[in-house]
Design a protein around this motif. Sequence first.
Motif, mmCIF file in Angstrom:
data_model
loop_
_atom_site.group_PDB
_atom_site.id
_atom_site.type_symbol
_atom_site.label_atom_id
_atom_site.label_comp_id
_atom_site.label_asym_id
_atom_site.label_seq_id
_atom_site.Cartn_x
_atom_site.Cartn_y
_atom_site.Cartn_z
ATOM 1 N N GLN A 286 -9.024 43.370 -11.017
ATOM 2 C CA GLN A 286 -10.480 43.241 -10.947
ATOM 3 C C GLN A 286 -10.900 41.777 -10.894
ATOM 4 O O GLN A 286 -11.864 41.417 -10.203
ATOM 5 N N ASP A 289 -10.489 40.805 -7.312
ATOM 6 C CA ASP A 289 -11.517 41.469 -6.505
ATOM 7 C C ASP A 289 -12.891 40.848 -6.748
ATOM 8 O O ASP A 289 -13.688 40.684 -5.812
ATOM 9 N N ASN A 290 -13.172 40.502 -7.987
ATOM 10 C CA ASN A 290 -14.458 39.879 -8.307
ATOM 11 C C ASN A 290 -14.611 38.526 -7.634
ATOM 12 O O ASN A 290 -15.687 38.183 -7.120
ATOM 13 N N THR A 368 -14.785 38.925 -15.845
ATOM 14 C CA THR A 368 -14.076 40.194 -15.742
ATOM 15 C C THR A 368 -13.738 40.734 -17.121
ATOM 16 O O THR A 368 -13.854 41.942 -17.377
ATOM 17 N N THR A 373 -17.991 43.713 -12.511
ATOM 18 C CA THR A 373 -17.304 44.209 -11.336
ATOM 19 C C THR A 373 -17.855 43.494 -10.102
ATOM 20 O O THR A 373 -18.638 42.550 -10.219
#
Length: 415
Positions: A286, A289-290, A368, A373
């Motif tokens: 995450q 991805d963030n 995170t 998100t």
Amino acid sequence: MPNETVREADPAVADALDAERRRQNETLAMIASENHASEAVMEAQGSTLTNKYAEGYPGERYYAGCEHADEVEQLAIDRAKELWGADHVNVQPHSGSQANQSVYLAMLEPGDKILSLDLTHGGHLSHGHPANFTGQIYTVEQYEVDPDTGYVDFEGLAETAEEFEPDIIVSGYSAYPREVDFGRIQEVADAVDAYHLADIAHITGLVAAGVHESPVGVADFVTGSTHKTIRAGRGGIIMCDEEYADDIDNAVFPGAQGGPAMHCIAGKAVGFKEALSEEFEAYARQTVDNAAAMADRLQDHGLSLVSGGTDNHLILADLRPSHPDTTGKEVEEALASAGIIMNANTVPGETRSAFNPSGIRLGTPALTTRGFTESTCREVADLIMKVVDDPGDESVVADVAARVEELTDEYPLYD
């Protein structure tokens, strides 16, 4: 209430500790090297192990009464081996910089040659900067990133290595937003018969979770911090093959340090256990991805990113193309007033002072940890750009601060 015992002994320090807890709760930490440790890690670091001297290593101490210190340190070592797949681990360095220092001490002589990435291109002080002891004791040459792509210039690195003939090549960086090709750097090191030190201080957690290539088993030595993306006790770590184990252990103690900070090693042990969970792997993914979502949104706003994006937890933005009259320090201070904490940073081809550079560095690990998100990080990017576009407008800063307050209430950190 936290800090009650401290308040009884020292109200002034308790006030500062309470204020810092509130500051962390009420602001968004986006300094790429920072994170939020769990209450369990912080409790371990504040334990009675702070009282114990334990010079030496488990089973071979210079003081009596180390049986529980041995147990804790061995847990940290065993868990680190499981996390990173290393043959040998030393968890005693007080920081990532001291981990690097110990490798240099073990393998180099004064005057030997270090080849490392230039600080303004994403390197680190402990890799040979003249203000650091490494730049004063060793002979240092530096490679760079390609100014057009923002990626490490491997051809230039290989050419410099051939001409310079370094004793050790350093990879791993503090402001490099792309995945590091450790294998390719190892090929350069092999070609010039140099050691390869991979400093993964920033990406320890990403490597442990398998979301970034690992240098363990590739580079001769791997060093790192234990409190950044890995969220363990504050300090450093060294990993290597068994053939270097004695040299590294002797360089750490007695070569570079005295007694280890056993309370910090306890925090490392707890944090490493947390990192062995499936939840941690999800957190690491995450985090990446963030960062990618935030990078895309910042570019949608017209901000120029070094290398055009990110593969890891950090974003390095160059303000000059879109905001030529705005410095990184101006943005840093304005964002801090709005409750977003990041740092001004040099960028490749820097034309300003390192104290007031042209770039800003942003990281997503702490956001995170807080529970953010992709959608939340895109909103944070929108808030950042409002301030970047007009850092001197107090009404804009106030509006952003109001939304930051709502976000921190929505995603609480510590009780």
